[in-house]
Design an enzyme around this catalytic site. Structure first.
Site, PDB file in Angstrom:
ATOM      1  N   GLU A 132       4.927 -10.489  11.910  1.00  0.00           N
ATOM      2  CA  GLU A 132       4.675  -9.337  12.888  1.00  0.00           C
ATOM      3  C   GLU A 132       4.548  -8.037  11.844  1.00  0.00           C
ATOM      4  O   GLU A 132       5.310  -8.166  10.703  1.00  0.00           O
ATOM      5  CB  GLU A 132       6.017  -9.055  13.795  1.00  0.00           C
ATOM      6  CG  GLU A 132       5.917  -9.951  14.996  1.00  0.00           C
ATOM      7  CD  GLU A 132       7.090  -9.892  15.783  1.00  0.00           C
ATOM      8  OE1 GLU A 132       7.137 -10.258  17.041  1.00  0.00           O
ATOM      9  OE2 GLU A 132       8.174  -9.687  15.249  1.00  0.00           O
ATOM     10  N   CYS A 145       4.772  -1.111   8.144  1.00  0.00           N
ATOM     11  CA  CYS A 145       5.856  -1.983   7.917  1.00  0.00           C
ATOM     12  C   CYS A 145       5.416  -3.431   7.644  1.00  0.00           C
ATOM     13  O   CYS A 145       4.987  -3.908   8.848  1.00  0.00           O
ATOM     14  CB  CYS A 145       7.095  -1.658   9.039  1.00  0.00           C
ATOM     15  SG  CYS A 145       8.500  -2.709   8.661  1.00  0.00           S
ATOM     16  N   CYS A 152      13.125 -15.701   7.000  1.00  0.00           N
ATOM     17  CA  CYS A 152      13.724 -15.141   5.803  1.00  0.00           C
ATOM     18  C   CYS A 152      14.938 -16.260   5.592  1.00  0.00           C
ATOM     19  O   CYS A 152      15.653 -16.734   6.601  1.00  0.00           O
ATOM     20  CB  CYS A 152      14.577 -14.110   6.010  1.00  0.00           C
ATOM     21  SG  CYS A 152      15.338 -13.064   4.740  1.00  0.00           S
ATOM     22  N   CYS A 156      21.571 -12.367   7.085  1.00  0.00           N
ATOM     23  CA  CYS A 156      22.331 -11.302   7.555  1.00  0.00           C
ATOM     24  C   CYS A 156      22.757 -11.279   8.610  1.00  0.00           C
ATOM     25  O   CYS A 156      21.799 -11.641   9.659  1.00  0.00           O
ATOM     26  CB  CYS A 156      21.499  -9.879   7.098  1.00  0.00           C
ATOM     27  SG  CYS A 156      21.047 -10.067   5.444  1.00  0.00           S
ATOM     28  N   CYS A 159      20.831  -9.332  11.561  1.00  0.00           N
ATOM     29  CA  CYS A 159      19.251  -9.230  11.502  1.00  0.00           C
ATOM     30  C   CYS A 159      18.762 -10.393  12.408  1.00  0.00           C
ATOM     31  O   CYS A 159      19.061 -11.530  12.352  1.00  0.00           O
ATOM     32  CB  CYS A 159      18.816  -9.197  10.251  1.00  0.00           C
ATOM     33  SG  CYS A 159      16.934  -9.383   9.853  1.00  0.00           S
ATOM     34  N   GLY A 217      11.390 -11.093   6.070  1.00  0.00           N
ATOM     35  CA  GLY A 217      11.329 -11.543   4.776  1.00  0.00           C
ATOM     36  C   GLY A 217      12.010 -10.823   3.535  1.00  0.00           C
ATOM     37  O   GLY A 217      12.183  -9.557   3.971  1.00  0.00           O
ATOM     38  N   GLU A 218      12.536 -11.384   2.636  1.00  0.00           N
ATOM     39  CA  GLU A 218      12.983 -10.621   1.465  1.00  0.00           C
ATOM     40  C   GLU A 218      12.060 -10.655   0.515  1.00  0.00           C
ATOM     41  O   GLU A 218      11.744 -11.585  -0.264  1.00  0.00           O
ATOM     42  CB  GLU A 218      14.261 -11.547   0.973  1.00  0.00           C
ATOM     43  CG  GLU A 218      14.883 -11.146  -0.332  1.00  0.00           C
ATOM     44  CD  GLU A 218      14.971  -9.623  -0.454  1.00  0.00           C
ATOM     45  OE1 GLU A 218      15.700  -9.000   0.508  1.00  0.00           O
ATOM     46  OE2 GLU A 218      14.341  -9.021  -1.435  1.00  0.00           O
ATOM     47  N   SER A 249      12.051  -2.961   0.074  1.00  0.00           N
ATOM     48  CA  SER A 249      13.477  -2.853   0.523  1.00  0.00           C
ATOM     49  C   SER A 249      14.091  -4.355   0.245  1.00  0.00           C
ATOM     50  O   SER A 249      13.195  -5.424   0.371  1.00  0.00           O
ATOM     51  CB  SER A 249      13.623  -2.654   2.120  1.00  0.00           C
ATOM     52  OG  SER A 249      14.811  -3.004   2.490  1.00  0.00           O
ATOM     53  N   SER A 271      19.232  -2.519   0.948  1.00  0.00           N
ATOM     54  CA  SER A 271      20.034  -2.743   2.123  1.00  0.00           C
ATOM     55  C   SER A 271      21.837  -3.058   1.764  1.00  0.00           C
ATOM     56  O   SER A 271      22.103  -4.067   1.577  1.00  0.00           O
ATOM     57  CB  SER A 271      19.619  -3.978   2.845  1.00  0.00           C
ATOM     58  OG  SER A 271      18.464  -3.940   3.087  1.00  0.00           O
ATOM     59  N   HIS A 273      24.483  -1.509   3.700  1.00  0.00           N
ATOM     60  CA  HIS A 273      25.308  -1.707   4.857  1.00  0.00           C
ATOM     61  C   HIS A 273      26.997  -1.765   4.966  1.00  0.00           C
ATOM     62  O   HIS A 273      27.415  -1.931   5.996  1.00  0.00           O
ATOM     63  CB  HIS A 273      24.566  -2.935   5.474  1.00  0.00           C
ATOM     64  CG  HIS A 273      23.187  -2.786   5.594  1.00  0.00           C
ATOM     65  ND1 HIS A 273      22.715  -1.894   6.081  1.00  0.00           N
ATOM     66  CD2 HIS A 273      22.418  -3.976   5.219  1.00  0.00           C
ATOM     67  CE1 HIS A 273      21.392  -2.220   6.072  1.00  0.00           C
ATOM     68  NE2 HIS A 273      21.048  -3.373   5.681  1.00  0.00           N
ATOM     69  N   ASN A 348      19.775  -1.968  15.976  1.00  0.00           N
ATOM     70  CA  ASN A 348      18.885  -2.147  17.057  1.00  0.00           C
ATOM     71  C   ASN A 348      19.389  -3.520  17.537  1.00  0.00           C
ATOM     72  O   ASN A 348      19.195  -4.649  16.879  1.00  0.00           O
ATOM     73  CB  ASN A 348      17.529  -2.301  16.465  1.00  0.00           C
ATOM     74  CG  ASN A 348      16.938  -0.908  16.135  1.00  0.00           C
ATOM     75  OD1 ASN A 348      16.932  -0.046  17.138  1.00  0.00           O
ATOM     76  ND2 ASN A 348      16.197  -0.650  14.995  1.00  0.00           N
ATOM     77  N   CYS A 391      13.643  -1.851  13.603  1.00  0.00           N
ATOM     78  CA  CYS A 391      14.156  -2.428  12.290  1.00  0.00           C
ATOM     79  C   CYS A 391      14.982  -3.802  12.769  1.00  0.00           C
ATOM     80  O   CYS A 391      15.720  -3.622  13.537  1.00  0.00           O
ATOM     81  CB  CYS A 391      15.084  -1.709  11.420  1.00  0.00           C
ATOM     82  SG  CYS A 391      14.568  -0.222  10.746  1.00  0.00           S
TER      83      CYS A 391
HETATM   84  N1  SAH Z   1      15.021  -8.380   3.759  1.00  0.00           N
HETATM   85  C1  SAH Z   1      14.670  -6.946   3.195  1.00  0.00           C
HETATM   86  C2  SAH Z   1      13.521  -6.120   3.892  1.00  0.00           C
HETATM   87  C3  SAH Z   1      13.530  -6.350   5.574  1.00  0.00           C
HETATM   88  S1  SAH Z   1      14.809  -5.897   6.290  1.00  0.00           S
HETATM   89  C4  SAH Z   1      16.122  -6.111   3.273  1.00  0.00           C
HETATM   90  O1  SAH Z   1      16.990  -6.829   3.828  1.00  0.00           O
HETATM   91  O2  SAH Z   1      16.072  -5.175   2.645  1.00  0.00           O
HETATM   92  C5  SAH Z   1      14.626  -4.193   6.537  1.00  0.00           C
HETATM   93  C6  SAH Z   1      15.766  -3.131   6.864  1.00  0.00           C
HETATM   94  O3  SAH Z   1      16.196  -3.538   8.295  1.00  0.00           O
HETATM   95  C7  SAH Z   1      17.045  -3.663   6.117  1.00  0.00           C
HETATM   96  O4  SAH Z   1      17.797  -2.469   5.611  1.00  0.00           O
HETATM   97  C8  SAH Z   1      17.745  -4.544   7.273  1.00  0.00           C
HETATM   98  O5  SAH Z   1      19.162  -4.524   6.693  1.00  0.00           O
HETATM   99  C9  SAH Z   1      17.358  -3.781   8.531  1.00  0.00           C
HETATM  100  N2  SAH Z   1      18.085  -4.269   9.591  1.00  0.00           N
HETATM  101  C10 SAH Z   1      18.052  -5.568  10.070  1.00  0.00           C
HETATM  102  N3  SAH Z   1      18.290  -5.965  11.197  1.00  0.00           N
HETATM  103  C11 SAH Z   1      18.594  -4.617  11.747  1.00  0.00           C
HETATM  104  C12 SAH Z   1      19.206  -4.306  13.010  1.00  0.00           C
HETATM  105  N4  SAH Z   1      19.288  -5.252  13.893  1.00  0.00           N
HETATM  106  N5  SAH Z   1      19.147  -3.096  13.272  1.00  0.00           N
HETATM  107  C13 SAH Z   1      18.849  -2.180  12.285  1.00  0.00           C
HETATM  108  N6  SAH Z   1      18.487  -2.376  10.992  1.00  0.00           N
HETATM  109  C14 SAH Z   1      18.488  -3.749  10.777  1.00  0.00           C
HETATM  110 FE1  SF4 Z   2      16.337 -11.328   5.517  1.00  0.00          FE
HETATM  111 FE2  SF4 Z   2      16.465  -8.663   5.092  1.00  0.00          FE
HETATM  112 FE3  SF4 Z   2      16.905  -9.659   7.712  1.00  0.00          FE
HETATM  113 FE4  SF4 Z   2      18.730  -9.819   5.520  1.00  0.00          FE
HETATM  114  S1  SF4 Z   2      18.043  -7.992   6.628  1.00  0.00           S
HETATM  115  S2  SF4 Z   2      18.014 -11.567   7.007  1.00  0.00           S
HETATM  116  S3  SF4 Z   2      17.178 -10.050   3.724  1.00  0.00           S
HETATM  117  S4  SF4 Z   2      15.152  -9.796   6.577  1.00  0.00           S
END
Ligand code: SAH
Ligand code: SF4
Length: 425
Positions: A132, A145, A152, A156, A159, A217-218, A249, A271, A273, A348, A391
């Protein structure tokens, strides 16, 4: 690179041709040929050498193709009027300018667009990866984006992407193709126009002016392809995005951060958090490998870091988990000495998620503490929530579609109907 290698790099287009009814396949695409769209200069050079373009002409031919593909957005070799007829015919016989398949486009009430994109199959066992990609228009900028992997490997706990089982790295061409698909869809090429009623920036700049690697993805687990893709996206003779408007990111892949800064020279987002290792171990499990101290040391050493080029720290607001005043104060203490912006992201929710978003007053209070300590602390406005484009809500719809396909097969409805249903949900 031989034609077959180029085909592997760019993927075979067989699948996208098959799906003409549901997407725009480039006109004039030769069935079976590999697409040149998304390739680096070196890959393009190899593709030309493979069809017999003499060594002495290669540089000039690459420059011509580069201009047509990445500056003008050409979809057909016949547009390339400064390339001789004979070479155009050769190119059309061996290659295409096809884009990956746009399976569905959803447009949010706020103008955000989300595309479900299917990459061409890379072999008999690959049905074509689905990812996506989200476009977020504002008055003075348009942010795309992009995804760097399908799914991934990290998990996390807040996520959605982390719950997806299927994972593979995207090729650099597949990463670049997301920008091409977006430019096609919103008419961001010279002589193109946006669709009726589309929300695009009105400041006279490009409709896609910024890229964030914040999709699926990372990125630092796919760093070679990410660096190559950034090279193509920022090339001044083509797509021309400023590297300062590209942000990568990472959840904290410490050993790759210095290389990203040195070779891609982009902005960095972390990230974070959580401000304590015991909590970050749970929220962002890569923390068990590289803890907060190691991560912040790597940030301090990030090439090019300065007050003009700050690191963005992303902090998702989880009710009762990481959102206390003490957390905010500790955050400020930890970041001392690092040129930083702090981006507070309202959590979210997604189906099955176990967290709640902090209350608005709590987010404001947290933001206030951070702001008083001298950091910009914008709260990220959730965009495209109604289409699950915000996000962390991204997850390819493959599994959902499969379940629907089964259901519809049972009811005697053809598979084509399945994708139509993907729209507007
Ligand atoms: N994998 C990378 C980039 C993709 S995630 C990373 O983790 O940085 C992009 C951003 O969205 C990250 O900061 C992630 O922690 C955040 N994110 C993931 N799930 C989310 C959610 N449910 N609500 C808000 N932010 C979220
Ligand atoms: Fe992967 Fe980023 Fe989601 Fe963590 S927040 S599971 S690193 S996409």
């Amino acid at each position: 690179m031989a034609v077959s290698d180029a085909a592997r790099a760019a993927g075979s287009t067989a699948l996208s041709i098959e799906k003409t009814a549901e997407m725009h396949v480039a006109a004039g695409a030769a069935p079976g040929g590999a697409s040149l769209v998304g390739l680096t200069r070196d890959q393009l050079k190899d593709s030309l050498a493979a069809i017999g373009v003499p060594e002495r002409e290669l540089k000039m031919r690459v420059a011509q193709l580069w201009h047509w593909i990445y500056f003008r957005g050409a979809t057909d070799f016949s547009e390339m009027t400064n390339v001789g007829k004979e070479l155009r015919a050769k190119l059309a016989a061996a290659y295409t300018l096809a884009r990956p398949t746009v399976v569905s486009e959803q447009v949010s009430k706020d103008g955000t667009r989300k595309w479900l994109i299917r990459m061409p199959s890379t072999g008999p066992l690959d049905k074509g990866a689905e990812i996506e990609c989200v476009y977020i228009p504002e008055v003075d900028r348009g942010t795309l984006c992009v995804s760097s992997q399908v799914g991934c490997t990290l998990t996390c706990s807040f996520c959605h992407t982390g719950t997806q089982r299927l994972v593979r790295n995207l090729t650099s061409a597949e990463i670049v193709a997301q920008l091409i698909v977006a430019r096609d869809a919103i008419g961001d090429w010279p002589h193109a126009t946006p669709p009726e009623g589309a929300f695009v920036p009105t400041d006279g700049g490009r409709f896609v002016s910024n890229i964030v690697f914040m999709g699926m993805g990372e990125p630092l687990y796919n760093i070679d392809n990410v660096i190559d893709a950034i090279g193509v996206m920022s090339d001044n003779e083509g797509l021309g995005l400023s590297r300062r408007r590209i942000t990568v990111s990472t959840s904290g892949v410490v050993p790759q951060m210095e290389r990203l800064g040195a070779e891609a020279n982009t902005m960095l987002a972390i990230s974070l958090h959580a401000v304590r290792d015991d909590l970050r171990d749970v929220l962002v499990p890569i923390n068990r490998k590289y803890d907060i101290k190691q991560l912040l040391d790597a940030c301090r050493a990030y090439p090019g870091l300065s007050n003009a080029r700050r690191i963005t720290f992303e902090y998702v607001m989880l009710k009762g988990v990481n959102d206390s005043d003490a957390d905010a104060r500790e955050l400020v203490r930890l970041l001392k000495g690092i040129p930083a912006k702090i981006n507070l992201i309202p959590f979210n929710p997604w189906p099955g998620s176990k967290y709640e978003c902090s209350d608005w007053e709590r987010i404001e209070r947290f933001s206030e503490i951070v702001y008083r300590a001298g950091y910009a602390s914008p709260v990220r406005t959730p965009r495209g929530r109604d289409i699950l484009a915000a996000c962390g809500q991204l997850k390819s719809e493959t599994e959902k579609l499969r379940a629907r396909a089964r259901m519809m097969a049972e009811q005697g409805i053809g598979a084509e109907g399945v994708y139509a249903l993907g729209d507007g949900e």
